[in-house]
Structures are given as C-alpha cells and as structure tokens.
Design a protein around this motif. Sequence first.
Motif, PDB file in Angstrom:
ATOM      1  N   TRP A  12       0.813  -1.213   0.000  1.00  0.00           N
ATOM      2  CA  TRP A  12       0.000   0.000   0.000  1.00  0.00           C
ATOM      3  C   TRP A  12       0.849   1.266   0.000  1.00  0.00           C
ATOM      4  O   TRP A  12       0.458   2.270  -0.603  1.00  0.00           O
ATOM      5  CB  TRP A  12      -0.995  -0.033   1.153  1.00  0.00           C
ATOM      6  CG  TRP A  12      -2.140  -0.919   0.771  1.00  0.00           C
ATOM      7  CD1 TRP A  12      -2.316  -2.232   1.111  1.00  0.00           C
ATOM      8  CD2 TRP A  12      -3.223  -0.579  -0.086  1.00  0.00           C
ATOM      9  NE1 TRP A  12      -3.457  -2.714   0.513  1.00  0.00           N
ATOM     10  CE2 TRP A  12      -4.041  -1.725  -0.218  1.00  0.00           C
ATOM     11  CE3 TRP A  12      -3.595   0.584  -0.750  1.00  0.00           C
ATOM     12  CZ2 TRP A  12      -5.187  -1.730  -0.998  1.00  0.00           C
ATOM     13  CZ3 TRP A  12      -4.751   0.587  -1.518  1.00  0.00           C
ATOM     14  CH2 TRP A  12      -5.520  -0.563  -1.638  1.00  0.00           C
ATOM     15  N   ARG A  13       2.002   1.257   0.638  1.00  0.00           N
ATOM     16  CA  ARG A  13       2.889   2.433   0.577  1.00  0.00           C
ATOM     17  C   ARG A  13       3.395   2.640  -0.845  1.00  0.00           C
ATOM     18  O   ARG A  13       3.485   3.770  -1.330  1.00  0.00           O
ATOM     19  CB  ARG A  13       4.050   2.273   1.547  1.00  0.00           C
ATOM     20  CG  ARG A  13       3.637   2.472   2.982  1.00  0.00           C
ATOM     21  CD  ARG A  13       4.825   2.459   3.946  1.00  0.00           C
ATOM     22  NE  ARG A  13       4.314   2.438   5.300  1.00  0.00           N
ATOM     23  CZ  ARG A  13       4.436   1.422   6.146  1.00  0.00           C
ATOM     24  NH1 ARG A  13       5.102   0.339   5.783  1.00  0.00           N
ATOM     25  NH2 ARG A  13       3.919   1.479   7.343  1.00  0.00           N
ATOM     26  N   SER A  16       0.476   3.955  -2.887  1.00  0.00           N
ATOM     27  CA  SER A  16       0.205   5.351  -2.554  1.00  0.00           C
ATOM     28  C   SER A  16       1.192   6.284  -3.262  1.00  0.00           C
ATOM     29  O   SER A  16       0.828   7.382  -3.676  1.00  0.00           O
ATOM     30  CB  SER A  16       0.269   5.567  -1.040  1.00  0.00           C
ATOM     31  OG  SER A  16      -0.194   6.851  -0.686  1.00  0.00           O
ATOM     32  N   ARG A  18       2.344   5.590  -6.098  1.00  0.00           N
ATOM     33  CA  ARG A  18       2.148   5.258  -7.516  1.00  0.00           C
ATOM     34  C   ARG A  18       3.482   4.907  -8.180  1.00  0.00           C
ATOM     35  O   ARG A  18       3.792   5.315  -9.282  1.00  0.00           O
ATOM     36  CB  ARG A  18       1.410   6.375  -8.255  1.00  0.00           C
ATOM     37  CG  ARG A  18      -0.046   6.459  -7.846  1.00  0.00           C
ATOM     38  CD  ARG A  18      -0.851   7.358  -8.723  1.00  0.00           C
ATOM     39  NE  ARG A  18      -0.663   8.749  -8.323  1.00  0.00           N
ATOM     40  CZ  ARG A  18      -1.273   9.784  -8.871  1.00  0.00           C
ATOM     41  NH1 ARG A  18      -2.125   9.604  -9.851  1.00  0.00           N
ATOM     42  NH2 ARG A  18      -1.049  10.996  -8.455  1.00  0.00           N
ATOM     43  N   TYR A  64      -3.264  11.219  -5.468  1.00  0.00           N
ATOM     44  CA  TYR A  64      -3.757   9.953  -4.920  1.00  0.00           C
ATOM     45  C   TYR A  64      -2.988   9.682  -3.639  1.00  0.00           C
ATOM     46  O   TYR A  64      -1.757   9.784  -3.621  1.00  0.00           O
ATOM     47  CB  TYR A  64      -3.540   8.798  -5.902  1.00  0.00           C
ATOM     48  CG  TYR A  64      -3.780   7.445  -5.268  1.00  0.00           C
ATOM     49  CD1 TYR A  64      -5.073   6.980  -5.061  1.00  0.00           C
ATOM     50  CD2 TYR A  64      -2.725   6.662  -4.827  1.00  0.00           C
ATOM     51  CE1 TYR A  64      -5.296   5.758  -4.445  1.00  0.00           C
ATOM     52  CE2 TYR A  64      -2.942   5.436  -4.211  1.00  0.00           C
ATOM     53  CZ  TYR A  64      -4.219   4.995  -4.027  1.00  0.00           C
ATOM     54  OH  TYR A  64      -4.460   3.793  -3.407  1.00  0.00           O
ATOM     55  N   GLU A  65      -3.726   9.351  -2.577  1.00  0.00           N
ATOM     56  CA  GLU A  65      -3.059   9.043  -1.310  1.00  0.00           C
ATOM     57  C   GLU A  65      -3.853   7.986  -0.556  1.00  0.00           C
ATOM     58  O   GLU A  65      -5.069   8.082  -0.428  1.00  0.00           O
ATOM     59  CB  GLU A  65      -2.950  10.303  -0.453  1.00  0.00           C
ATOM     60  CG  GLU A  65      -2.184  10.089   0.827  1.00  0.00           C
ATOM     61  CD  GLU A  65      -2.042  11.353   1.658  1.00  0.00           C
ATOM     62  OE1 GLU A  65      -1.427  11.265   2.731  1.00  0.00           O
ATOM     63  OE2 GLU A  65      -2.543  12.416   1.247  1.00  0.00           O
ATOM     64  N   ASN A  66      -3.150   6.983  -0.065  1.00  0.00           N
ATOM     65  CA  ASN A  66      -3.742   5.981   0.818  1.00  0.00           C
ATOM     66  C   ASN A  66      -3.549   6.439   2.258  1.00  0.00           C
ATOM     67  O   ASN A  66      -2.494   6.957   2.630  1.00  0.00           O
ATOM     68  CB  ASN A  66      -3.061   4.619   0.624  1.00  0.00           C
ATOM     69  CG  ASN A  66      -3.675   3.569   1.520  1.00  0.00           C
ATOM     70  OD1 ASN A  66      -4.838   3.221   1.379  1.00  0.00           O
ATOM     71  ND2 ASN A  66      -2.903   3.074   2.466  1.00  0.00           N
ATOM     72  N   HIS A  67      -4.594   6.249   3.082  1.00  0.00           N
ATOM     73  CA  HIS A  67      -4.536   6.614   4.489  1.00  0.00           C
ATOM     74  C   HIS A  67      -4.649   5.348   5.325  1.00  0.00           C
ATOM     75  O   HIS A  67      -5.628   4.601   5.204  1.00  0.00           O
ATOM     76  CB  HIS A  67      -5.681   7.561   4.843  1.00  0.00           C
ATOM     77  CG  HIS A  67      -5.746   8.751   3.942  1.00  0.00           C
ATOM     78  ND1 HIS A  67      -4.880   9.812   4.042  1.00  0.00           N
ATOM     79  CD2 HIS A  67      -6.559   9.019   2.897  1.00  0.00           C
ATOM     80  CE1 HIS A  67      -5.171  10.695   3.110  1.00  0.00           C
ATOM     81  NE2 HIS A  67      -6.186  10.240   2.406  1.00  0.00           N
ATOM     82  N   HIS A  82      -9.003   1.024   5.451  1.00  0.00           N
ATOM     83  CA  HIS A  82      -8.249   2.237   5.145  1.00  0.00           C
ATOM     84  C   HIS A  82      -9.092   3.131   4.247  1.00  0.00           C
ATOM     85  O   HIS A  82     -10.254   2.814   3.967  1.00  0.00           O
ATOM     86  CB  HIS A  82      -6.910   1.874   4.479  1.00  0.00           C
ATOM     87  CG  HIS A  82      -7.056   1.038   3.249  1.00  0.00           C
ATOM     88  ND1 HIS A  82      -6.766   1.510   1.991  1.00  0.00           N
ATOM     89  CD2 HIS A  82      -7.487  -0.239   3.064  1.00  0.00           C
ATOM     90  CE1 HIS A  82      -6.984   0.547   1.093  1.00  0.00           C
ATOM     91  NE2 HIS A  82      -7.429  -0.510   1.726  1.00  0.00           N
ATOM     92  N   GLU A  84      -8.766   6.122   0.754  1.00  0.00           N
ATOM     93  CA  GLU A  84      -7.946   6.740  -0.272  1.00  0.00           C
ATOM     94  C   GLU A  84      -8.544   8.102  -0.595  1.00  0.00           C
ATOM     95  O   GLU A  84      -9.764   8.256  -0.616  1.00  0.00           O
ATOM     96  CB  GLU A  84      -7.938   5.900  -1.553  1.00  0.00           C
ATOM     97  CG  GLU A  84      -7.344   4.533  -1.381  1.00  0.00           C
ATOM     98  CD  GLU A  84      -7.419   3.679  -2.647  1.00  0.00           C
ATOM     99  OE1 GLU A  84      -6.911   2.559  -2.591  1.00  0.00           O
ATOM    100  OE2 GLU A  84      -7.976   4.132  -3.682  1.00  0.00           O
TER     101      GLU A  84
END
Length: 148
Positions: A12-13, A16, A18, A64-67, A82, A84
């Motif tokens: 996921w990092r 995030s 990309r 785009y960002e994953n939290h 989580h 996004e």
Amino acid sequence: MADPKDAVLGLWRTLSARDWDRLGDWVTDDCIYVDMPVGPTAAARGPVDIVKRLQVGLRDLAGYENHDGLLVAEGDAVLYEHSETWTFASGEVVVLPFVSVHRVRDGRVALWKDYWDFGTVQNAAPPDWMENLLAADTSWMFDATGLV
C-alpha cells in the motif's frame, strides 16, 4: 521475507506513491487482484496485469493518497480498513473508504480483494469519468470466478 502485515503495508505504501515499477515486487507472479464492486470476471492476475489494472483508475489522477487504518492479521490473511483520497485533474476530490482482504505467501501478496462503494466515486467524479473508464485498456482482464 516480509511478515504478512509488513507485506501488505509495503504494497500500500508503494501504491500510494504510484511507484508502478516497484508495485509488482509486492505481489506473487500468480496474484489475483479483484475490485469486488466490479466482480471477479474483471480481475487482474500477475504483477504486470495488476499494475495495468490499477493504472486504469489511478494513473491520471492529479493526486492519490492511501490513508492507513485498522490492520488485522491471522496467519496469512490480512484485513486492512483504510481510505484513499482521489483528486481528479478537474479538481473534484473524493475520500473513498476501503476494506481490503489479502492473502500473503512467502512475504508477497498472493490474493488481493478490495471492497468499496462504486457510487461514492461515481457521485464525486467528473462527468467524463465513467466514459473514460469504459474506454480504458482491458487487456489485463482475467476471469477469476471460482478462484476468489
């Protein structure tokens, strides 16, 4: 070899960021990826096709960002709650809640299923989003019916 939680967080990092070139390092050669709202008939299999599939939705976003959220593991199974944030080039922004289910084998994700609400994106996306989505490359498509 990454422990299952570390493998999922690493995946996921990398997504995030990309970092399309490194994303395949986190999945097995036979990994199946399924967006569950779309269903297993539109899955992707293997690192190359999984990256192609993810690029359909994420490549052209302005941001785009994953939290991070709740991460629960039992054996090789890792559940990740989580969200996004998607920022479209035309300025629309949507925060999309997810639950992702992963199976990890030898430190890499071997099965990846994302559960999210398609309507949340559709209601916030620019007017041409669905048209562009339907016109995207689908060479990655794999029917995973009966495998997930």
